[in-house]
Motif scaffolding. Sequence first.
Motif, PDB file in Angstrom:
ATOM      1  N   THR A   1      -1.588 -31.977   0.554  1.00 34.93           N
ATOM      2  CA  THR A   1      -1.295 -31.076   1.662  1.00 34.93           C
ATOM      3  C   THR A   1      -1.652 -31.741   2.974  1.00 34.93           C
ATOM      4  N   ARG A   2      -0.867 -31.429   3.996  1.00 39.58           N
ATOM      5  CA  ARG A   2      -1.149 -31.948   5.329  1.00 39.58           C
ATOM      6  C   ARG A   2      -2.144 -31.048   6.020  1.00 39.58           C
ATOM      7  N   ARG A   3      -2.905 -31.641   6.892  1.00 36.30           N
ATOM      8  CA  ARG A   3      -3.816 -30.865   7.714  1.00 36.30           C
ATOM      9  C   ARG A   3      -2.983 -30.065   8.719  1.00 36.30           C
ATOM     10  N   ALA A   4      -3.355 -28.824   8.957  1.00 34.76           N
ATOM     11  CA  ALA A   4      -2.604 -27.972   9.873  1.00 34.76           C
ATOM     12  C   ALA A   4      -2.730 -28.507  11.295  1.00 34.76           C
ATOM     13  N   SER A   5      -1.590 -28.596  11.972  1.00 35.11           N
ATOM     14  CA  SER A   5      -1.603 -29.091  13.343  1.00 35.11           C
ATOM     15  C   SER A   5      -1.681 -27.922  14.314  1.00 35.11           C
ATOM     16  N   LYS A   6      -1.916 -28.226  15.560  1.00 33.77           N
ATOM     17  CA  LYS A   6      -1.984 -27.194  16.593  1.00 33.77           C
ATOM     18  C   LYS A   6      -0.640 -26.491  16.735  1.00 33.77           C
ATOM     19  N   LYS A   7       0.428 -27.275  16.668  1.00 38.95           N
ATOM     20  CA  LYS A   7       1.766 -26.695  16.793  1.00 38.95           C
ATOM     21  C   LYS A   7       2.059 -25.748  15.639  1.00 38.95           C
ATOM     22  N   ALA A   8       1.680 -26.150  14.435  1.00 40.96           N
ATOM     23  CA  ALA A   8       1.910 -25.291  13.273  1.00 40.96           C
ATOM     24  C   ALA A   8       1.094 -24.007  13.378  1.00 40.96           C
ATOM     25  N   ASN A   9      -0.126 -24.094  13.906  1.00 39.47           N
ATOM     26  CA  ASN A   9      -0.951 -22.896  14.083  1.00 39.47           C
ATOM     27  C   ASN A   9      -0.314 -21.922  15.073  1.00 39.47           C
ATOM     28  N   ILE A  10       0.231 -22.449  16.156  1.00 37.92           N
ATOM     29  CA  ILE A  10       0.854 -21.576  17.156  1.00 37.92           C
ATOM     30  C   ILE A  10       2.103 -20.920  16.587  1.00 37.92           C
ATOM     31  N   ILE A  11       2.904 -21.679  15.845  1.00 38.97           N
ATOM     32  CA  ILE A  11       4.110 -21.098  15.257  1.00 38.97           C
ATOM     33  C   ILE A  11       3.742 -20.027  14.238  1.00 38.97           C
ATOM     34  N   ALA A  12       2.663 -20.251  13.474  1.00 41.45           N
ATOM     35  CA  ALA A  12       2.207 -19.227  12.530  1.00 41.45           C
ATOM     36  C   ALA A  12       1.751 -17.974  13.267  1.00 41.45           C
ATOM     37  N   MET A  13       1.091 -18.120  14.406  1.00 41.37           N
ATOM     38  CA  MET A  13       0.675 -16.962  15.203  1.00 41.37           C
ATOM     39  C   MET A  13       1.890 -16.204  15.712  1.00 41.37           C
ATOM     40  N   LEU A  14       2.939 -16.937  16.111  1.00 38.62           N
ATOM     41  CA  LEU A  14       4.137 -16.290  16.635  1.00 38.62           C
ATOM     42  C   LEU A  14       4.928 -15.581  15.539  1.00 38.62           C
ATOM     43  N   ARG A  15       4.846 -16.060  14.321  1.00 40.84           N
ATOM     44  CA  ARG A  15       5.567 -15.432  13.209  1.00 40.84           C
ATOM     45  C   ARG A  15       4.863 -14.178  12.692  1.00 40.84           C
ATOM     46  N   ALA A  16       3.634 -13.976  13.053  1.00 39.53           N
ATOM     47  CA  ALA A  16       2.901 -12.772  12.621  1.00 39.53           C
ATOM     48  C   ALA A  16       3.587 -11.542  13.203  1.00 39.53           C
ATOM     49  N   PRO A  17       3.526 -10.401  12.495  1.00 39.36           N
ATOM     50  CA  PRO A  17       4.216  -9.197  12.987  1.00 39.36           C
ATOM     51  C   PRO A  17       3.721  -8.730  14.354  1.00 39.36           C
ATOM     52  N   GLY A  18       2.450  -8.941  14.641  1.00 35.07           N
ATOM     53  CA  GLY A  18       1.916  -8.506  15.935  1.00 35.07           C
ATOM     54  C   GLY A  18       2.205  -9.476  17.062  1.00 35.07           C
ATOM     55  N   GLY A  19       2.583 -10.720  16.750  1.00 34.74           N
ATOM     56  CA  GLY A  19       2.839 -11.723  17.772  1.00 34.74           C
ATOM     57  C   GLY A  19       1.546 -12.273  18.350  1.00 34.74           C
ATOM     58  N   ALA A  20       1.613 -12.949  19.474  1.00 34.94           N
ATOM     59  CA  ALA A  20       0.436 -13.540  20.101  1.00 34.94           C
ATOM     60  C   ALA A  20       0.636 -13.620  21.603  1.00 34.94           C
TER      61      ALA A  20
ATOM     62  N   ALA B   1       7.385  -9.088  24.872  1.00 37.79           N
ATOM     63  CA  ALA B   1       7.321  -7.676  25.261  1.00 37.79           C
ATOM     64  C   ALA B   1       5.953  -7.408  25.860  1.00 37.79           C
ATOM     65  N   ASN B   2       5.896  -6.421  26.754  1.00 43.81           N
ATOM     66  CA  ASN B   2       4.606  -6.033  27.325  1.00 43.81           C
ATOM     67  C   ASN B   2       3.830  -5.223  26.295  1.00 43.81           C
ATOM     68  N   GLY B   3       2.574  -5.632  26.085  1.00 42.66           N
ATOM     69  CA  GLY B   3       1.713  -4.916  25.157  1.00 42.66           C
ATOM     70  C   GLY B   3       0.482  -4.419  25.871  1.00 42.66           C
ATOM     71  N   ALA B   4      -0.455  -3.873  25.094  1.00 39.54           N
ATOM     72  CA  ALA B   4      -1.687  -3.348  25.676  1.00 39.54           C
ATOM     73  C   ALA B   4      -2.549  -4.477  26.238  1.00 39.54           C
ATOM     74  N   ASN B   5      -2.517  -5.647  25.606  1.00 39.75           N
ATOM     75  CA  ASN B   5      -3.343  -6.786  26.035  1.00 39.75           C
ATOM     76  C   ASN B   5      -2.595  -7.739  26.960  1.00 39.75           C
ATOM     77  N   GLY B   6      -1.381  -7.441  27.314  1.00 34.53           N
ATOM     78  CA  GLY B   6      -0.587  -8.338  28.149  1.00 34.53           C
ATOM     79  C   GLY B   6       0.732  -8.650  27.455  1.00 34.53           C
ATOM     80  N   ARG B   7       1.417  -9.650  27.906  1.00 33.26           N
ATOM     81  CA  ARG B   7       2.710 -10.009  27.326  1.00 33.26           C
ATOM     82  C   ARG B   7       2.487 -10.645  25.962  1.00 33.26           C
ATOM     83  N   VAL B   8       3.223 -10.133  24.966  1.00 33.20           N
ATOM     84  CA  VAL B   8       3.095 -10.602  23.585  1.00 33.20           C
ATOM     85  C   VAL B   8       4.394 -11.306  23.200  1.00 33.20           C
ATOM     86  N   TYR B   9       4.276 -12.494  22.617  1.00 37.83           N
ATOM     87  CA  TYR B   9       5.419 -13.294  22.194  1.00 37.83           C
ATOM     88  C   TYR B   9       5.506 -13.279  20.673  1.00 37.83           C
TER      89      TYR B   9
END
Length: 139
Positions: free
Chosen positions: A66-85, A120-128
Motif C-alpha cells: 500500500t502507498r502512504r496517503a498523500s496530502k492530495k489524496a486526503n483532501i480528495i477524501a475529505m471532499l468526497r465525504a457527504p458533509g464536504g469540507a 454551498a454556504n453552511g453553518a461553519n462557512g462555505r463547504v466544498y
Amino acid sequence: MVAAQPREIPMTNAKSRRKRASRANDSETTAANGVKPTTARKAGQLKSIAKPGAHQRPRLTLQPSTRRASKKANIIAMLRAPGGATIEAMARAATWQPHSVRGFLAGVVRKKLGLTLVSANGANGRVYRIIDSAASAAA
C-alpha cells in the motif's frame, strides 16, 4: 658607388631539443617490456563492478503493498465525504495556506481530474463537496 646590400642571415634550428618525458604506457616502454597495459574491462574484471560494494545497502525484494496517503489524496477524501469540507479544514489537514487549497481545487480537482466540485454556504462557512458525475446525470 654601389651601396652595399645587407647580408641575409639564415634561420637556424635550435641546437638542443627537449627530451620526451618517459611514460609507463609509452610504445617504447611496451616494446622493451613486452607487456601491453590493459584496462579493467579487457582483463575480465567487469564482474566485480556488478556486485554491490560494502558501502551500498542491498535492495529489498519485497515491495510495500500500500502507498502512504498523500496530502492530495486526503483532501480528495475529505471532499468526497457527504458533509464536504471547508477551506480551513483542508488547509489544516494538509498544512497548506488557504490560497494553496483554492488553487488545488481549481487546478487539480476541477481541471486535471475533471471532477464536479460544488460549494454551498453552511453553518461553519462555505463547504466544498465532490459529487459523482453518474449521480448527477441520473438526477
